[in-house]
Design a protein around this motif. Structure first.
Motif, PDB file in Angstrom:
ATOM      1  N   ASN A 136      -0.619  14.721  -2.586  1.00 46.27           N
ATOM      2  CA  ASN A 136       0.218  15.317  -3.636  1.00 46.27           C
ATOM      3  C   ASN A 136       1.709  15.004  -3.474  1.00 46.27           C
ATOM      4  OD1 ASN A 136       0.133  16.725  -6.090  1.00 46.27           O
ATOM      5  ND2 ASN A 136       0.800  18.630  -5.144  1.00 46.27           N
ATOM      6  N   ALA A 137       2.016  13.870  -2.812  1.00 43.51           N
ATOM      7  CA  ALA A 137       3.416  13.468  -2.657  1.00 43.51           C
ATOM      8  C   ALA A 137       3.918  12.649  -3.839  1.00 43.51           C
ATOM      9  CB  ALA A 137       3.601  12.673  -1.367  1.00 43.51           C
ATOM     10  N   GLY A 138       2.964  12.144  -4.660  1.00 52.31           N
ATOM     11  CA  GLY A 138       3.357  11.373  -5.838  1.00 52.31           C
ATOM     12  C   GLY A 138       2.983   9.911  -5.790  1.00 52.31           C
ATOM     13  N   LYS A 139       2.047   9.543  -4.910  1.00 52.23           N
ATOM     14  CA  LYS A 139       1.643   8.135  -4.802  1.00 52.23           C
ATOM     15  C   LYS A 139       1.052   7.622  -6.120  1.00 52.23           C
ATOM     16  CE  LYS A 139      -1.092   8.912  -1.336  1.00 52.23           C
ATOM     17  NZ  LYS A 139      -0.805  10.369  -1.269  1.00 52.23           N
ATOM     18  N   SER A 140       0.142   8.389  -6.698  1.00 50.86           N
ATOM     19  CA  SER A 140      -0.507   7.958  -7.943  1.00 50.86           C
ATOM     20  C   SER A 140       0.492   7.892  -9.095  1.00 50.86           C
ATOM     21  CB  SER A 140      -1.665   8.895  -8.296  1.00 50.86           C
ATOM     22  OG  SER A 140      -2.670   8.856  -7.298  1.00 50.86           O
TER      23      SER A 140
ATOM     24  N   ASN B  86       4.159 -11.757  -8.378  1.00 50.06           N
ATOM     25  CA  ASN B  86       3.166 -10.704  -8.497  1.00 50.06           C
ATOM     26  C   ASN B  86       2.673 -10.260  -7.125  1.00 50.06           C
ATOM     27  OD1 ASN B  86       0.521 -12.295  -7.885  1.00 50.06           O
ATOM     28  ND2 ASN B  86       1.577 -13.551  -9.415  1.00 50.06           N
ATOM     29  N   PHE B  87       2.144  -9.066  -7.092  1.00 57.82           N
ATOM     30  CA  PHE B  87       1.580  -8.536  -5.858  1.00 57.82           C
ATOM     31  C   PHE B  87       0.533  -7.490  -6.218  1.00 57.82           C
ATOM     32  CE2 PHE B  87       5.327  -5.982  -6.840  1.00 57.82           C
ATOM     33  CZ  PHE B  87       4.894  -4.675  -6.684  1.00 57.82           C
ATOM     34  N   LEU B  88      -0.269  -7.116  -5.233  1.00 52.88           N
ATOM     35  CA  LEU B  88      -1.271  -6.075  -5.418  1.00 52.88           C
ATOM     36  C   LEU B  88      -0.728  -4.755  -4.879  1.00 52.88           C
ATOM     37  CD1 LEU B  88      -4.514  -7.975  -4.354  1.00 52.88           C
ATOM     38  CD2 LEU B  88      -3.639  -7.600  -6.652  1.00 52.88           C
ATOM     39  N   LEU B  89      -0.911  -3.705  -5.644  1.00 52.71           N
ATOM     40  CA  LEU B  89      -0.455  -2.377  -5.240  1.00 52.71           C
ATOM     41  C   LEU B  89      -1.667  -1.489  -5.020  1.00 52.71           C
ATOM     42  CD1 LEU B  89       2.047  -0.556  -4.803  1.00 52.71           C
ATOM     43  CD2 LEU B  89       1.869   0.103  -7.212  1.00 52.71           C
ATOM     44  N   SER B  90      -1.761  -0.895  -3.826  1.00 54.69           N
ATOM     45  CA  SER B  90      -2.898  -0.049  -3.473  1.00 54.69           C
ATOM     46  C   SER B  90      -2.467   1.403  -3.360  1.00 54.69           C
ATOM     47  CB  SER B  90      -3.501  -0.496  -2.125  1.00 54.69           C
ATOM     48  OG  SER B  90      -3.817  -1.869  -2.141  1.00 54.69           O
ATOM     49  N   ASP B  91      -3.236   2.293  -3.965  1.00 57.46           N
ATOM     50  CA  ASP B  91      -3.004   3.731  -3.873  1.00 57.46           C
ATOM     51  C   ASP B  91      -4.087   4.314  -2.978  1.00 57.46           C
ATOM     52  OD1 ASP B  91      -2.294   6.360  -4.246  1.00 57.46           O
ATOM     53  OD2 ASP B  91      -3.269   6.545  -6.208  1.00 57.46           O
ATOM     54  N   THR B  92      -3.710   4.804  -1.797  1.00 54.63           N
ATOM     55  CA  THR B  92      -4.700   5.252  -0.814  1.00 54.63           C
ATOM     56  C   THR B  92      -4.854   6.765  -0.828  1.00 54.63           C
ATOM     57  OG1 THR B  92      -3.050   5.417   0.955  1.00 54.63           O
ATOM     58  CG2 THR B  92      -4.157   3.298   0.682  1.00 54.63           C
ATOM     59  N   VAL B  93      -5.930   7.239  -0.205  1.00 61.04           N
ATOM     60  CA  VAL B  93      -6.192   8.677  -0.100  1.00 61.04           C
ATOM     61  C   VAL B  93      -5.063   9.350   0.672  1.00 61.04           C
ATOM     62  CG1 VAL B  93      -7.562   8.385   2.001  1.00 61.04           C
ATOM     63  CG2 VAL B  93      -7.893  10.414   0.599  1.00 61.04           C
ATOM     64  N   GLY B  94      -4.693  10.566   0.236  1.00 60.73           N
ATOM     65  CA  GLY B  94      -3.594  11.274   0.878  1.00 60.73           C
ATOM     66  C   GLY B  94      -3.998  11.915   2.194  1.00 60.73           C
ATOM     67  N   PHE B  95      -3.015  12.212   3.010  1.00 58.69           N
ATOM     68  CA  PHE B  95      -3.256  12.829   4.305  1.00 58.69           C
ATOM     69  C   PHE B  95      -2.953  14.328   4.229  1.00 58.69           C
ATOM     70  CE2 PHE B  95      -1.586   8.510   5.876  1.00 58.69           C
ATOM     71  CZ  PHE B  95      -2.808   7.928   5.652  1.00 58.69           C
TER      72      PHE B  95
ATOM     73  N   ALA C 266       0.831  -1.204   0.000  1.00 59.12           N
ATOM     74  CA  ALA C 266       0.000   0.000   0.000  1.00 59.12           C
ATOM     75  C   ALA C 266       0.866   1.255   0.000  1.00 59.12           C
ATOM     76  CB  ALA C 266      -0.934   0.010   1.211  1.00 59.12           C
ATOM     77  N   LEU C 267       0.538   2.168  -0.897  1.00 60.71           N
ATOM     78  CA  LEU C 267       1.188   3.476  -0.939  1.00 60.71           C
ATOM     79  C   LEU C 267       0.454   4.420   0.010  1.00 60.71           C
ATOM     80  CD1 LEU C 267       1.429   3.641  -4.824  1.00 60.71           C
ATOM     81  CD2 LEU C 267       3.392   3.412  -3.296  1.00 60.71           C
ATOM     82  N   VAL C 268       1.165   5.024   0.925  1.00 64.67           N
ATOM     83  CA  VAL C 268       0.557   5.962   1.870  1.00 64.67           C
ATOM     84  C   VAL C 268       1.394   7.233   1.901  1.00 64.67           C
ATOM     85  CG1 VAL C 268      -0.427   4.131   3.304  1.00 64.67           C
ATOM     86  CG2 VAL C 268       1.845   5.029   3.843  1.00 64.67           C
ATOM     87  N   GLY C 269       0.815   8.289   2.456  1.00 67.17           N
ATOM     88  CA  GLY C 269       1.581   9.520   2.594  1.00 67.17           C
ATOM     89  C   GLY C 269       0.734  10.748   2.398  1.00 67.17           C
ATOM     90  N   TYR C 270       1.399  11.869   2.412  1.00 64.66           N
ATOM     91  CA  TYR C 270       0.748  13.164   2.292  1.00 64.66           C
ATOM     92  C   TYR C 270       0.100  13.325   0.927  1.00 64.66           C
ATOM     93  CZ  TYR C 270       0.435  17.541   4.912  1.00 64.66           C
ATOM     94  OH  TYR C 270       0.008  18.571   5.688  1.00 64.66           O
TER      95      TYR C 270
ATOM     96  N   LEU D  71      -9.644  10.315  -4.103  1.00 58.27           N
ATOM     97  CA  LEU D  71     -10.101   9.975  -2.756  1.00 58.27           C
ATOM     98  C   LEU D  71     -10.330   8.487  -2.578  1.00 58.27           C
ATOM     99  CD1 LEU D  71     -12.735  12.787  -2.030  1.00 58.27           C
ATOM    100  CD2 LEU D  71     -10.290  12.742  -1.529  1.00 58.27           C
ATOM    101  N   GLU D  72     -10.297   7.740  -3.667  1.00 61.79           N
ATOM    102  CA  GLU D  72     -10.607   6.326  -3.595  1.00 61.79           C
ATOM    103  C   GLU D  72      -9.321   5.500  -3.522  1.00 61.79           C
ATOM    104  OE1 GLU D  72     -13.676   8.662  -4.887  1.00 61.79           O
ATOM    105  OE2 GLU D  72     -11.972   8.252  -6.185  1.00 61.79           O
TER     106      GLU D  72
END
Length: 437
Positions: free
Chosen positions: A222-226, A268-277, A216-220, A254-255
């Protein structure tokens, strides 16, 4: 129309709307992050299609219980509104219902606090049913204690309005009726959201049973997760066209988006892009988005993405840590990625020191380094072994070629010899073919 095109269309439409001129207002309570918070407040206002024309700050040990500011500063704020021809004040803190009412009376302007501003942004960006439900619940919870007492008029006759509402009897105030109505709406929305969450939990349980690892990608915001997700999806995704919306803006998405990453070695693995903080993220939103952030809570590995080019990146990391703690994500292994290194003059990248990376999300060498570190973390229990598969079980060889990492392949008089790396589940399944040493 693709998700990327939809997002761009919505952004253009938002830019075409007339902006509202606002003044930012905040209390400096000797908080070392105050200037940063005010800068962020300006960015939030811009994200909500507002034009900041002025800024009013007062140094106080604590907010005035009645008006947030002291009386003299309220008068100054009113003068600033006239001078800048603005009709709204956006405050850096969440205000009490009475503070909002008194400030509006004292300035003859609309008052929006930081929480309402963030809720507004979320409401305008929510696209999926889940996000819309989560934002609606948070908005209603915010509104509940802020119902205007001016609505507190007596209703001598009331009748049921349909649904679960029935006659309350003479004497109940309209304020009480509205409060009851909002509470009922919250209950209905929470039930609907719970049903969706149950389906999501079933999907996560299925993935866990299949031993598919989740990163899972997490963080502030507009940090560049997407950007990181899209870079990996385009190169390694099972569907390279299935990218997520990205833009240089706060809360572009937001999703939580989940994509399957299929590496060249078949792992293989699943990569999740979460809502920013964001700092001072409203508690109602944190609670409402707990389901969205469940992907992070259930992840095998967290990738904290940090905007290394932002001078306030350390404060952003503190906010991320606090938010993860608040949603109950404390024991998941984490890799820290200092992103946007390409925006820092003379910064060398990609670079690595243990589980800390310096990279640029748009650089393929950086992406390769990130994948290498991810593999180290999520595949440590994978087994490398040698199998001997009889010619009569040729379908097993086909399956291994398709789903496992085959390092070497040879033959003898009775079958196929393969040196392979297997998941724990695959290792148990094909144990009968393992060659004895």
């Amino acid at each position: 129309m693709t998700q990327q095109q939809n997002g761009k269309k919505n952004m253009i439409e938002n830019e075409q709307q007339p902006t509202r001129q606002v003044i930012l207002a905040g209390l400096d309570q000797q908080n070392e992050n105050f200037d940063y918070e005010m800068t962020e407040l300006a960015n939030l206002a811009a994200a909500n299609n507002m034009t900041v024309v002025g800024r009013v700050v007062q140094k106080l040990e604590k907010p005035n219980a009645a008006t947030y500011f002291g009386k003299g500063k309220v008068d100054e704020l009113k003068e600033a509104l006239t001078y800048y021809d603005a009709d709204m004040v956006v405050t850096n803190d969440e205000l009490s219902p009475s503070q909002i009412r008194n400030l509006e009376a004292g300035t003859a302007a609309d008052i929006m606090d930081r929480t309402a501003l963030i809720l507004d942004i979320f409401a305008s960006r929510a696209k999926t049913k889940v996000a819309k439900l989560q934002v609606a619940i948070a908005q209603l919870k915010y509104q509940l204690p802020r119902l205007r007492t001016s609505m507190n008029i007596r209703l001598d006759q009331q009748t049921g309005g349909g649904g679960s509402f029935t006659s309350r009897g003479a004497g109940e105030t309209k304020l009480e009726t509205n409060r009851r109505h909002i509470q009922h709406q919250i209950s209905l929305l929470q039930t609907e959201l719970a049903n969706i969450e149950a389906d999501d939990e079933t999907r996560r349980a299925y993935r866990a049973k299949q031993s598919i690892r989740n990163v899972a990608l997490v963080g502030y915001t507009n940090a560049g997760k997407s950007t990181i997700m899209n870079g990996l999806v385009k190169r390694f995704g099972d569907n390279p066209e299935k990218t997520v919306f990205q833009a240089d803006m706060l809360f572009a998405t937001l999703e939580t988006s989940v994509r399957k990453i299929q590496l060249p070695d078949k792992q293989n693995f699943l990569l999740s892009d979460t809502v920013g903080f964001v700092s001072k993220l409203p508690h109602g939103l944190v609670a409402a988005f707990r389901a969205t952030l469940a992907e992070a809570a259930d992840a095998d590995l967290l990738i904290q993405v940090v905007d290394y080019s932002d001078p306030h990146y350390q404060e952003m990391m503190t906010t991320t840590a606090e938010t993860l703690k608040e949603i109950g994500v404390g024991n998941v292994p984490m890799v820290t990625v200092y992103n946007k290194a390409d925006k820092i003059p003379e910064q060398v990248y990609p670079d690595r020191a243990g589980d800390t990376l310096i990279l640029s999300a748009i650089d393929e060498a950086s992406q390769d380094l990130l994948v290498e570190v991810i593999k180290e973390h999520i595949f440590p229990d994978y087994v490398t072994t040698t199998l001997h598969v009889p010619f009569s079980d040729g379908q097993v060889v086909n399956e291994l070629n398709e789903q496992a990492t085959v390092h070497e392949l040879d033959y003898d008089e009775s079958g196929t010899i393969l040196k392979v790396t297997l998941t724990p589940i695959q290792a148990a399944r094909f144990a009968q073919y393992e060659m004895t040493k």
